[in-house]
Design a protein around this motif. Structure first.
Motif, PDB file in Angstrom:
ATOM      1  N   UNK A  18      47.404  57.508  48.252  1.00 16.55           N
ATOM      2  CA  UNK A  18      46.852  56.200  48.562  1.00 16.55           C
ATOM      3  C   UNK A  18      45.515  55.985  47.865  1.00 16.55           C
ATOM      4  N   UNK A  19      45.349  54.843  47.264  1.00 16.22           N
ATOM      5  CA  UNK A  19      44.072  54.405  46.723  1.00 16.22           C
ATOM      6  C   UNK A  19      43.831  52.996  47.239  1.00 16.22           C
ATOM      7  N   UNK A  20      42.757  52.824  47.977  1.00 18.74           N
ATOM      8  CA  UNK A  20      42.452  51.503  48.509  1.00 18.74           C
ATOM      9  C   UNK A  20      41.888  50.606  47.413  1.00 18.74           C
ATOM     10  N   UNK A  21      42.325  49.354  47.409  1.00 14.14           N
ATOM     11  CA  UNK A  21      41.794  48.372  46.482  1.00 14.14           C
ATOM     12  C   UNK A  21      40.614  47.697  47.173  1.00 14.14           C
ATOM     13  N   UNK A  22      39.461  48.386  47.176  1.00 17.91           N
ATOM     14  CA  UNK A  22      38.316  47.951  47.946  1.00 17.91           C
ATOM     15  C   UNK A  22      37.078  47.983  47.062  1.00 17.91           C
ATOM     16  N   UNK A  23      36.395  46.848  46.970  1.00 16.49           N
ATOM     17  CA  UNK A  23      35.243  46.755  46.084  1.00 16.49           C
ATOM     18  C   UNK A  23      34.172  47.779  46.423  1.00 16.49           C
ATOM     19  N   UNK A  24      33.951  48.024  47.698  1.00 17.72           N
ATOM     20  CA  UNK A  24      32.885  48.932  48.120  1.00 17.72           C
ATOM     21  C   UNK A  24      33.171  50.373  47.738  1.00 17.72           C
ATOM     22  N   UNK A  25      34.427  50.697  47.420  1.00 16.25           N
ATOM     23  CA  UNK A  25      34.798  52.058  47.077  1.00 16.25           C
ATOM     24  C   UNK A  25      35.134  52.206  45.593  1.00 16.25           C
ATOM     25  N   UNK A  26      34.704  51.251  44.791  1.00 16.22           N
ATOM     26  CA  UNK A  26      35.020  51.273  43.368  1.00 16.22           C
ATOM     27  C   UNK A  26      34.395  52.501  42.707  1.00 16.22           C
ATOM     28  N   UNK A  27      35.207  53.361  42.076  1.00 17.27           N
ATOM     29  CA  UNK A  27      34.664  54.561  41.435  1.00 17.27           C
ATOM     30  C   UNK A  27      33.681  54.205  40.318  1.00 17.27           C
ATOM     31  N   UNK A  28      32.757  55.092  40.054  1.00 17.33           N
ATOM     32  CA  UNK A  28      31.737  54.851  39.034  1.00 17.33           C
ATOM     33  C   UNK A  28      32.351  54.700  37.646  1.00 17.33           C
ATOM     34  N   UNK A  29      33.493  55.352  37.421  1.00 15.16           N
ATOM     35  CA  UNK A  29      34.122  55.303  36.098  1.00 15.16           C
ATOM     36  C   UNK A  29      35.006  54.079  35.911  1.00 15.16           C
ATOM     37  N   UNK A  30      35.162  53.264  36.934  1.00 18.53           N
ATOM     38  CA  UNK A  30      36.044  52.101  36.841  1.00 18.53           C
ATOM     39  C   UNK A  30      35.450  51.033  35.927  1.00 18.53           C
ATOM     40  N   UNK A  31      36.334  50.300  35.224  1.00 15.64           N
ATOM     41  CA  UNK A  31      35.889  49.177  34.392  1.00 15.64           C
ATOM     42  C   UNK A  31      36.365  47.843  34.970  1.00 15.64           C
ATOM     43  N   UNK A  32      36.684  47.810  36.264  1.00 13.19           N
ATOM     44  CA  UNK A  32      37.157  46.583  36.908  1.00 13.19           C
ATOM     45  C   UNK A  32      35.962  45.815  37.465  1.00 13.19           C
ATOM     46  N   UNK A  33      35.661  44.628  36.943  1.00 18.57           N
ATOM     47  CA  UNK A  33      34.526  43.855  37.475  1.00 18.57           C
ATOM     48  C   UNK A  33      34.875  43.227  38.819  1.00 18.57           C
ATOM     49  N   UNK A  34      33.871  42.918  39.635  1.00 14.59           N
ATOM     50  CA  UNK A  34      34.122  42.296  40.942  1.00 14.59           C
ATOM     51  C   UNK A  34      34.934  41.009  40.848  1.00 14.59           C
ATOM     52  N   UNK A  35      34.741  40.244  39.773  1.00 12.88           N
ATOM     53  CA  UNK A  35      35.476  38.985  39.636  1.00 12.88           C
ATOM     54  C   UNK A  35      36.977  39.214  39.532  1.00 12.88           C
ATOM     55  N   UNK A  36      37.384  40.310  38.925  1.00 15.46           N
ATOM     56  CA  UNK A  36      38.807  40.624  38.823  1.00 15.46           C
ATOM     57  C   UNK A  36      39.330  41.145  40.152  1.00 15.46           C
ATOM     58  N   UNK A  37      38.554  41.968  40.835  1.00 15.38           N
ATOM     59  CA  UNK A  37      38.967  42.449  42.153  1.00 15.38           C
ATOM     60  C   UNK A  37      39.197  41.275  43.110  1.00 15.38           C
ATOM     61  N   UNK A  38      38.373  40.246  43.003  1.00 18.01           N
ATOM     62  CA  UNK A  38      38.553  39.062  43.843  1.00 18.01           C
ATOM     63  C   UNK A  38      39.874  38.378  43.540  1.00 18.01           C
ATOM     64  N   UNK A  39      40.291  38.401  42.292  1.00 20.52           N
ATOM     65  CA  UNK A  39      41.552  37.747  41.904  1.00 20.52           C
ATOM     66  C   UNK A  39      42.761  38.437  42.524  1.00 20.52           C
ATOM     67  N   UNK A  40      42.628  39.731  42.854  1.00 19.29           N
ATOM     68  CA  UNK A  40      43.773  40.440  43.434  1.00 19.29           C
ATOM     69  C   UNK A  40      44.160  39.874  44.795  1.00 19.29           C
ATOM     70  N   UNK A  41      43.259  39.123  45.419  1.00 18.05           N
ATOM     71  CA  UNK A  41      43.549  38.550  46.729  1.00 18.05           C
ATOM     72  C   UNK A  41      44.322  37.238  46.634  1.00 18.05           C
ATOM     73  N   UNK A  42      44.341  36.621  45.468  1.00 17.34           N
ATOM     74  CA  UNK A  42      44.865  35.260  45.336  1.00 17.34           C
ATOM     75  C   UNK A  42      46.391  35.188  45.433  1.00 17.34           C
ATOM     76  N   UNK A  43      47.103  35.965  44.611  1.00 21.28           N
ATOM     77  CA  UNK A  43      48.570  35.994  44.614  1.00 21.28           C
ATOM     78  C   UNK A  43      49.149  34.578  44.558  1.00 21.28           C
ATOM     79  N   UNK A  44      48.874  33.915  43.444  1.00 16.50           N
ATOM     80  CA  UNK A  44      49.274  32.517  43.279  1.00 16.50           C
ATOM     81  C   UNK A  44      50.776  32.312  43.421  1.00 16.50           C
ATOM     82  N   UNK A  45      51.561  33.319  43.047  1.00 12.78           N
ATOM     83  CA  UNK A  45      53.017  33.172  43.090  1.00 12.78           C
ATOM     84  C   UNK A  45      53.559  33.095  44.508  1.00 12.78           C
ATOM     85  N   UNK A  46      52.705  33.376  45.510  1.00 11.40           N
ATOM     86  CA  UNK A  46      53.134  33.300  46.905  1.00 11.40           C
ATOM     87  C   UNK A  46      52.669  32.011  47.590  1.00 11.40           C
TER      88      UNK A  46
END
Length: 434
Positions: free
Chosen positions: A74-102
Motif C-alpha cells: 500500500x502507498x497512500x496518495x497523500x500530499x503530506x506524505x509525499x517522499x522527498x524524491x517525488x517529482x509530483x507537484x501539489x497541483x497534480x496531486x489535487x487533480x487526482x481527486x477530480x476524476x472527470x470521467x465519473x
C-alpha cells in the motif's frame, strides 16, 4: 483475536468484484491465499470509495499480498506524505481527486458510458468494467510487465510522475492489465485518469483520460491469429460507428507499441481529414506470461484517449475546458447525448517572452511543469521562439501565451505571474536569465 476475517466489500458496478471478494487475495506470484493464518495486527486495509489495497505478513514469514487492483504494498496518495524524491507537484496531486470521467453530464462521462454500452451490446455479459482503479501503480505494472524497455522515454523522471522509485502515477490504463489477468479476468474495459509531463498547448494537458480493453481467447477457442485480429477490428469498427453515429470511412495502418504485436492504428475520415482514433493489437506473449495467462491462450487489446475523441465529437477547442467549473460550459451537456459545444465568450490573450541561458539541470518538460504549476490554467500555450548558441552555451526564448477560458485577465495579474515564473525558473532550474 488471533486471526482476521474480512467479508466482501460493497462496491459499485465499476469493479464487479465477483472474482476477488475477500477473504481471497493473491501473493506476488499470483498464488491465492486466505486470511485464516493472519494476525490482526499485521493486516491493514485502505479503502477509497470503491477500491481497496492491502498488505500484511504471514505468521511464518514476510510476504506482501495484494488484491486484483494493486500488485504492490500500500502507498497512500497523500500530499503530506509525499517522499522527498517525488517529482509530483501539489497541483497534480489535487487533480487526482477530480476524476472527470465519473461526473454525470460531463463530456468524458458521456463518452465513457457510450463506449461501455457499445462493448456490452457487442459482447453481452462477457466484459467487466472498471472506472475507479488506484491511480498510483508500481513501475512493474506500468513498465516491466508491459515490456517497456529500460531506456524508453516514458520511464524518465522528466516524462513521468514518480511517487518514489517503485511507484508512479499511471501513464496509461494498460498499467492494470497484467494484475487483472493474474486475478483471472479474461475480458475487461478500464477507464481512468492518466498522468504525463508534457508540453503546453490547446491539445496537451498533464492529466488526461483513457479507455483500455483486453479480450482473451482461451485454449478451447480457435487460436487462428487472423480470426482474432478480425474480431478486434470488427469490434472497433462497430464502436467507431456508434461513437460517430454514422457509417464512417475507416482505414487501418500499422502501429508500434511495446506490449502488442502485430499492432494497428485506426483512422477515421472526419471533415475531410484522416483522424487517428486509437491503437490496438494482439498482446505479446511476454505480457500474457506476466499476467499468468495459459500458454495456449491469446488475446487482443486496444486503448484510446477520451479528450482527443471528445474534442472532435463535441467540438471543444481547448483541452483546459474539460476542467472548467463554469456552468456556461457544464450545462451544455447531458448524459446520453453528443451535442456541439457553443463558445460563450472569447477572452483576449496576452503573451510574455522569457529568455535564458540553459543549465545542465534544464529540461523542457520541467520548464513546462513549472510554468503550469505557477500559472495554472491561465496559460494557453508555451512555444520555443528562438534557440541561440555561443561559447558552448545555449539560450532559449519562450513565448508564454496567457488566456483564461472563463474571464479576462488583467495586465497586472499577468505581470505578477510572469515575474514569479522568471524567479522560479532561475532558482529551480538554475538557468541564467537574459
Amino acid at each position: 483475536m488471533s486471526s482476521l476475517w474480512l467479508s466482501s466489500i460493497q462496491s459499485s458496478r465499476v469493479a464487479r468484484f465477483e472474482a476477488f471478494l475477500f477473504p481471497v487475495v493473491w501473493n506476488s506470484k499470483g498464488v491465492r491465499w486466505g486470511f485464516q493464518q493472519w494476525k490482526s495486527r499485521s493486516f491493514c486495509v485502505l479503502l477509497n470509495r470503491k477500491t481497496c489495497q492491502h498488505v500484511g505478513t504471514l505468521r511464518t514469514k514476510q510476504l506482501p499480498l495484494y488484491c486484483c487492483l494493486s500488485s504492490e504494498a500500500v502507498v497512500r496518495l497523500n500530499t503530506s506524505e509525499l517522499p522527498a524524491t517525488s517529482n509530483i507537484p501539489p497541483s497534480i496531486l489535487e487533480k487526482t481527486k477530480e476524476k472527470l470521467h465519473l461526473l454525470p453530464n460531463h463530456p468524458l462521462h458521456i463518452l465513457k458510458t457510450l463506449i461501455e454500452k457499445s462493448i456490452e451490446e457487442m459482447h453481452p455479459r462477457e466484459f467487466s468494467f472498471y472506472d475507479d482503479l488506484p491511480q498510483l501503480v508500481s513501475t512493474k505494472d506500468c513498465f516491466d510487465d508491459l515490456l517497456v524497455e529500460l531506456n524508453h522515454p516514458s520511464r524518465r523522471y522528466t516524462d513521468t510522475y514518480y511517487w518514489d522509485e517503485k511507484h508512479v502515477l499511471r501513464t496509461h490504463m494498460t498499467a492494470h492489465d497484467t494484475t487483472l489477468l493474474r486475478a483471472g479476468k479474461r475480458a475487461f474495459l478500464l477507464t481512468g485518469d492518466v498522468y504525463r509531463r508534457d508540453s503546453i498547448d490547446k491539445s496537451h494537458y498533464p492529466v488526461f483520460h483513457q479507455v483500455d480493453a483486453v479480450r482473451i481467447f482461451d485454449r478451447n477457442t480457435s487460436q487462428n491469429e487472423d480470426k482474432i485480429i478480425a474480431d478486434l477490428k470488427s469490434t472497433l469498427e462497430k464502436l467507431a460507428k456508434n461513437l460517430f453515429q454514422s457509417d464512417m470511412e475507416i482505414r487501418w495502418v500499422d502501429g508500434e507499441f511495446p506490449f502488442t504485436y502485430p499492432s494497428f492504428e485506426m483512422e477515421v475520415l472526419w471533415n475531410g481529414s484522416w483522424l487517428e482514433l486509437l491503437g490496438c493489437g494482439l498482446l505479446k506473449r511476454g505480457v500474457l506470461d506476466a499476467g499468468q495467462v495459459d500458454k495456449d491462450s491469446k488475446g487482443w487489446a486496444f486503448g484510446l484517449g477520451l479528450e482527443r475523441l471528445a474534442m472532435v465529437l463535441f467540438d471543444i477547442p481547448d483541452i483546459r475546458l474539460f476542467w472548467s467549473k463554469d456552468e456556461r460550459f457544464l450545462r451544455q451537456f447531458r448524459d446520453g447525448e453528443i451535442t456541439k459545444f457553443k463558445p460563450y465568450s472569447k477572452y483576449p490573450s496576452c503573451y510574455k517572452d522569457i529568455t535564458f541561458w540553459l543549465s545542465e539541470k534544464f529540461h523542457e518538460n520541467a520548464f513546462y511543469e513549472l510554468v503550469r504549476s505557477i500559472a495554472g490554467d491561465t496559460v494557453e500555450q508555451v512555444t520555443l521562439l528562438d534557440e541561440f548558441h555561443r561559447n558552448n552555451k545555449t539560450s532559449h526564448c519562450y513565448r508564454i501565451v496567457y488566456r483564461s477560458m472563463d474571464r479576462s485577465l488583467t495586465n497586472d495579474e499577468v505581470d505578477e505571474i510572469q515575474d514569479k515564473i522568471r524567479e522560479e525558473v532561475a532558482r529551480r532550474l538554475q538557468v541564467t536569465l537574459r
